[in-house]
Design an enzyme around this catalytic site. Structure first.
Site, PDB file in Angstrom:
ATOM      1  N   LYS A 121       0.818  -1.211   0.000  1.00  0.00           N
ATOM      2  CA  LYS A 121       0.000   0.000   0.000  1.00  0.00           C
ATOM      3  C   LYS A 121       0.856   1.268   0.000  1.00  0.00           C
ATOM      4  O   LYS A 121       0.407   2.322  -0.417  1.00  0.00           O
ATOM      5  CB  LYS A 121      -0.966  -0.013   1.179  1.00  0.00           C
ATOM      6  CG  LYS A 121      -2.049  -1.081   1.008  1.00  0.00           C
ATOM      7  CD  LYS A 121      -3.114  -1.027   2.079  1.00  0.00           C
ATOM      8  CE  LYS A 121      -4.278  -1.955   1.762  1.00  0.00           C
ATOM      9  NZ  LYS A 121      -3.958  -3.395   1.965  1.00  0.00           N
TER      10      LYS A 121
HETATM   11  C1  LIG Z   1      -4.587  -4.485   1.300  1.00  0.00           C
HETATM   12  C2  LIG Z   1      -3.846  -5.763   1.207  1.00  0.00           C
HETATM   13  C3  LIG Z   1      -4.205  -6.790   0.299  1.00  0.00           C
HETATM   14  C4  LIG Z   1      -5.435  -6.701  -0.571  1.00  0.00           C
HETATM   15  O1  LIG Z   1      -5.325  -5.753  -1.609  1.00  0.00           O
HETATM   16  P1  LIG Z   1      -6.647  -5.211  -2.357  1.00  0.00           P
HETATM   17  O2  LIG Z   1      -6.167  -4.114  -3.217  1.00  0.00           O
HETATM   18  O3  LIG Z   1      -7.575  -4.748  -1.274  1.00  0.00           O
HETATM   19  O4  LIG Z   1      -7.208  -6.363  -3.132  1.00  0.00           O
HETATM   20  C5  LIG Z   1      -3.400  -7.916   0.237  1.00  0.00           C
HETATM   21  N1  LIG Z   1      -2.319  -8.060   1.043  1.00  0.00           N
HETATM   22  C6  LIG Z   1      -1.952  -7.108   1.916  1.00  0.00           C
HETATM   23  C7  LIG Z   1      -0.766  -7.344   2.776  1.00  0.00           C
HETATM   24  C8  LIG Z   1      -2.694  -5.933   2.040  1.00  0.00           C
HETATM   25  O5  LIG Z   1      -2.327  -4.996   2.934  1.00  0.00           O
END
Ligand SMILES: *Cc1c(COP(=O)(O)O)cnc(C)c1O
Length: 463
Positions: free
Chosen positions: A112
């Site tokens: 993220k």
């Molecule tokens: C947010 C997240 C996901 C999922 O991603 P999306 O974009 O919501 O599908 C997967 N793994 C981790 C570690 C995350 O923080």
């Protein structure tokens, strides 16, 4: 480039406007009028570019004159300067034709950061131009909160307040949020559940009259278009390294809100030769059931070892469905209102069309732990539980296909030590940078699940 809403009630929006808006006023999500497409010659020109340069080239296809080249370039440069790996998103080989794309070298050790580091700076840039300040408000059950705080702590025009359920996030997750430095950063620990936090946030957004005049709440959740754009970049970067455009690749993506894998879909639509996009889910598997059996129906939420994927309805899936329905907002609305609660299915030809792009698999906690142990045994690589769900799905869906598959590693294993020990392995050490941050004092305020108390605090905070 202009943006329109998936529900058909709103069009002609600029990037700058979309950046500051969550849902479109008609309840839909914003998508571009028309996607930029890159032919083979243009793709070849992108090969070998440093990550930040590639990010700049791709982002500039989606932004507008509110973001002059030099401003956008330095925003992206600053965003990625704090990553701990020189390649930012290194691609490593696991087995024959199987690769791992490490997306956890940012400041909060999860993918993220790629989007939220840039988003914080983009917001700041636009708000300076408009002479405004905003208050970002969000609720988190874990990962997004720290990445958002970290992305906004430098922003002069932004205050940020994140709610988490008191005592219900892991110690690492809590400390990541509560030790984030910055005078514009606030953490509220709510005596209640994550749902209570979300309800409070929703209610505050619904009536913002309590704020000092001129101030506004902004959300930076996973439907934010700018976040998606910055996630497109690593699909290009990885595929180009493995020989695109000559060589096609597949991606396996641990999926929650469908933001990350939707970025992969955009890369494919923009001309990157992507064979399959493999949707990897944990036991919260509505997407897997939809893709594999054409059953779109919710099931009760399960708490798993991969909590960032514990999601009932994936909000960004609507953006893909909009394309699947040939941008027919009425047909999309029909499908969505027939509803995941009662259970819906796609028209058979649309479901088959989806199967040409997406494959899927779901894994329970036992399978997650088994995969963590297996990959450690085979390759000496330690996966976090989300990434393990992805690798597992890649191995299930790939069959005998010769196309290389790139598995997205979305978090650093040290963030989820509990899952690592459940897999029978020694808990990994936290990276040094995080150990140092955790020596800072924790800052948070415990509040009741009371809207008036929240409003009072936000009001103080926004003045
Ligand atoms: C947010 C997240 C996901 C999922 O991603 P999306 O974009 O919501 O599908 C997967 N793994 C981790 C570690 C995350 O923080």
């Amino acid at each position: 480039m202009e943006y329109l809403s998936t529900r058909g009630g709103c069009s002609g929006q600029r990037f700058e406007e979309v950046l500051l808006t969550g849902l479109a006023p008609d309840g839909g999500l914003f998508v571009p009028n028309e996607l930029p497409r890159l032919d083979s010659a243009e793709l070849r020109k992108l090969r070998g570019l440093p990550y930040a340069e590639l990010a700049f080239r791709i982002a500039s296809l989606f932004t507008d004159d509110a973001f002059p080249e030099d401003a956008l370039g330095s925003m992206i440069g600053e965003s990625y300067a704090g990553f701990s790996h020189p390649e930012l998103a290194p691609l490593t080989r696991l087995g024959e034709g199987e690769y791992l794309l490490e997306l956890f070298h940012g400041p909060t050790l999860a993918f993220k950061d790629f989007a939220l580091q840039v988003l914080g700076r983009m917001l700041d840039h636009v708000l300076v131009r408009q002479g405004r300040r905003v208050l970002i408000l969000g609720a988190t059950s874990g990962d997004t909160g720290s990445a958002a705080l970290e992305g906004c702590r430098h922003s002069g025009q932004v205050d940020i307040c994140i709610l988490h359920p008191h005592g219900k996030v892991s110690e690492v997750q809590r400390k990541q949020m509560t030790t984030t430095p910055g005078g514009n950063v606030r953490n509220l620990a709510v005596e209640g559940s994550f749902d209570d936090c979300q309800r409070l946030v929703k209610a505050a957004f619904a009536d913002q009259s309590f704020l000092p005049s001129g101030r506004q709440l902004v959300a930076v959740n996973s439907i934010n278009w700018a976040r998606i754009v910055m996630q497109v970049v690593y699909y290009f970067h990885a595929a180009l390294q493995l020989g695109a455009p000559r060589q096609a690749v597949s991606f396996a993506v641990p999926t929650g809100n469908f933001g990350d894998i939707y970025a992969g879909y955009l890369a494919r639509q923009m001309g990157l030769p992507v064979d399959r996009l493999i949707v990897a889910t944990n036991e919260n598997d509505i997407l897997h059931r939809c893709i594999s059996r054409n059953e779109y129906v919710t099931a009760p939420l399960r708490h798993t070892l991969s909590p960032s994927m514990d999601i009932l309805i994936s909000s960004n899936f609507e953006r893909y469905l909009f394309e699947l329905f040939h941008r027919d907002s009425a047909a999309l609305a029909d499908f969505l209102t027939s509803g995941a609660e009662q259970g819906a299915s796609l028209p058979p030809d649309r479901w088959r069309a989806m199967g040409e792009v997406f494959a899927s698999a779901s894994t329970d906690d036992a399978g997650t732990c088994a995969t963590i142990a297996e990959v450690w045994r085979e390759h000496g690589v330690l996966l976090d539980p989300h990434s393990a769900v992805g690798v597992r799905a890649a191995r299930e869906c790939r069959g005998s296909a010769k196309t290389p598959v790139i598995c997205l590693a979305t978090a650093h294993p040290a963030k989820f030590a509990g899952a690592i020990t459940a897999a029978g392995l020694a808990a990994p050490e936290l990276p040094r940078r995080l150990q140092e941050q955790f020596r800072l004092p924790e800052r948070f305020t415990v509040i009741d699940k009371d809207l008036n108390q929240l409003k009072g605090l936000l009001c103080e905070f926004a003045t």
